[in-house]
Design an enzyme around this catalytic site. Structure first.
Site, short mmCIF file in Angstrom:
data_model
loop_
_atom_site.label_atom_id
_atom_site.label_comp_id
_atom_site.label_asym_id
_atom_site.label_seq_id
_atom_site.Cartn_x
_atom_site.Cartn_y
_atom_site.Cartn_z
CE LYS A 112 -40.94 32.51 9.41
NZ LYS A 112 -41.03 31.79 10.69
C1 LIG Z 1 -40.22 31.95 11.87
C2 LIG Z 1 -40.81 31.37 13.09
C3 LIG Z 1 -40.55 31.91 14.35
C4 LIG Z 1 -39.59 33.07 14.55
O1 LIG Z 1 -40.07 34.27 14.00
P1 LIG Z 1 -39.07 35.47 13.71
O2 LIG Z 1 -39.87 36.49 12.99
O3 LIG Z 1 -37.97 34.90 12.85
O4 LIG Z 1 -38.55 35.94 15.01
C5 LIG Z 1 -41.19 31.36 15.45
N1 LIG Z 1 -42.02 30.31 15.32
C6 LIG Z 1 -42.29 29.75 14.12
C7 LIG Z 1 -43.20 28.57 14.05
C8 LIG Z 1 -41.70 30.26 12.97
O5 LIG Z 1 -41.98 29.69 11.78
#
Ligand SMILES: *Cc1c(COP(=O)(O)O)cnc(C)c1O
Length: 496
Positions: A112
């Site tokens: 993120k």
């Molecule tokens: C948010 C997240 C995901 C999923 O990603 P999306 O964009 O919501 O599909 C997968 N792994 C981790 C560690 C995340 O923080």
């Protein structure tokens, strides 16, 4: 370049408007009206540049109302010196045909950060262009990692205020500690008694509450979103898939034009949608492999064309993928329907009314041309963590492990030997309990930092500084509310 809304293809907005407002006023999501095309020559040029230069170049195609200088300021402000890998992301070889694209070298140790370190810069630059002088109030619903990454990105950013909602029982202890100890004068964090879907639905409702928006407006403020419904979250994610291809080229792992597969552990469908958009830009991608945990609504959807959220919500060891309503899927539907907003509205109406919808045959055919899917449960996830460590000496977190397992199943099923980039989405120390347990170590009764230290001892992997610094830090936020109470909490916090 303009943006349309998935609910109204006649609505147009500039990039700055799309980013500043986050969601279109009738509730649709902003999508680019077309995809800029990357020629092979351009890919070759990009492969000679740094990550920051690649990001500036690629984002420039989408954010056409930003000046060169603004773009450079945004991108270098986000990535220069903030990541513990100087190339921002790292591409690690797993096996002959598989590479892990490590996206977690930022301050909060999850992918993120790739978007949320940049979003505050994009948002404040956008706001200056379209709503100068207003304070931006950002509401965030998080399944764990978005919350901390958004808080870290926006803390003490002038002209912004942030409220974060997370499922009190649905995040890892480290994720909770990261959020509740957050510093910054403009942020607040609140747990909710409910799951991520509850939080996301409540927040989306607040965004489209016209009366509330007017009250906020009268006080010189406006809402925006840092969730992946915001275009400013998605665009930065397109960059790293193109960049990974450039790295493979630069390292002579592939030749120019060779197709690759991309496998992504998926929750809200943001990360894999970015990979799809990269493909639409002309990046040579054969198949997009969508990996899910036991909340396998997307696996079923890609296999059958039926999206059905009427099923038990499962709490798993990959909590950031515990989602039954993947909000970014709406953007994919819009593309699969050739930008036919009426078709998207019909499907979304059915989702709201019945909790399910069925894709028309031509859309299903296109979906299955592009995507493969798979899922695995917690036992298989733990086994994948163990096997990946034993076989390749690579330690992955539970989300990444789901993708590794789904990729391996896909290869066993299809024999596809195309080189594949697997998105590695979190540092394993964020989930020390599950990872240590997967390695067969005792975990019973151990405190979070005992687990962290044992994991380091067992694997020889380094504890990231951003997590080590939380040890002994006292929580600042302890508010918890019911999902029905989110609106009241917002009203109270904002003094409306
Ligand atoms: C948010 C997240 C995901 C999923 O990603 P999306 O964009 O919501 O599909 C997968 N792994 C981790 C560690 C995340 O923080």
């Amino acid at each position: 370049m303009n943006y349309n809304s998935t609910c109204d293809s006649h609505r147009t907005a500039s990039a700055a408007e799309a980013i500043a407002t986050g969601i279109s006023r009738e509730g649709g999501l902003f999508v680019p009206e077309r995809f800029p095309q990357l020629t092979q020559e351009r890919l070759l040029q990009l492969s000679k540049l740094s990550y920051i230069e690649r990001a500036k170049d690629i984002l420039g195609e989408y954010l056409t109302d930003f000046t060169e200088e603004e773009l450079y300021r945004c991108v270098s402000g986000a990535y220069a010196g903030k990541f513990d890998d100087e190339s921002v992301t790292n591409l690690a070889r797993l096996s002959d045909n598989a590479y892990l694209l490590e996206l977690w070298h930022g301050p909060t140790c999850a992918f993120k950060d790739m978007a949320l370190q940049l979003l505050p810069h994009l948002l404040t630059t956008s706001a200056k262009k379209v709503v100068d002088g207003k304070e931006i109030v950002i509401l965030v619903a998080t399944s764990g990692d978005t919350g901390k990454a958004a808080l870290e990105g926006f803390k003490d950013v002038p002209g912004t205020r942030m409220l974060v909602f997370y499922p009190e029982q649905g995040v890892s202890p480290m994720q909770k500690l990261q959020m509740t100890t957050q510093e910054g004068g403009n942020v607040a964090v609140c747990g909710i008694r409910g799951n991520f879907d509850d939080a996301q639905t409540a927040v989306k409702r607040i965004f489209t509450d016209q009366a509330l928006a007017e009250r906020l407006e009268r006080s010189g403020r406006m809402f925006s979103s840092a969730n992946s419904i915001n275009w400013g979250r998605l665009a930065p994610q397109i960059v790293y898939y193109i960049s990974a291809y450039c790295d493979l080229l630069a390292d002579e792992e592939i030749a120019l034009g060779d197709p690759i597969n991309i496998c992504v552990p998926t929750g809200n469908f943001g990360n894999i949608l970015a990979a799809y958009y990269a493909k639409r830009m002309g990046l040579p991608v054969a198949r997009l492999i969508c990996a899910s945990n036991e909340n396998n609504v997307l696996t079923e959807f890609i296999e059958t064309g039926v999206y059905n959220r009427n099923r038990p919500f499962r709490t798993t060891i990959s909590p950031s993928m515990d989602i039954l309503i993947s909000s970014n899927l709406e953007r994919l539907l819009y593309a699969l329907a050739d930008n036919d907003d009426a078709q998207v509205r019909a499907l979304m109406d059915s989702l709201n009314a019945e909790g399910s919808y069925t894709l028309p045959a031509p859309m299903l055919e296109r979906l299955r041309d592009e995507f493969a899917a798979g899922c695995c449960d917690d036992d298989a996830t733990r086994a994948a963590i163990r096997a990946t460590f034993d076989t390749y000496s690579y330690l992955c977190d539970p989300h990444t492990a789901v993708a590794v397992k789904v990729y391996q199943d896909y290869v066993a099923r299809t024999g596809d030997s195309t080189k594949t980039v697997i998105a590695s989405t979190a540092n394993p120390f964020k989930f020390s309990h599950s990872v240590l347990e997967a390695l067969g170590e005792p975990v019973e009764g151990l405190a979070e930092f005992e687990l962290v230290e044992r994991l380091a001892g067992r694997t020889g992997c380094e504890i990231p500084a951003g997590l080590a610094s939380l040890k002994g830090k006292a929580p600042r936020f302890s508010d918890v509310c019911d999902r029905e109470g989110i609106l009241d909490y917002v009203v109270e916090q904002l003094g409306l």
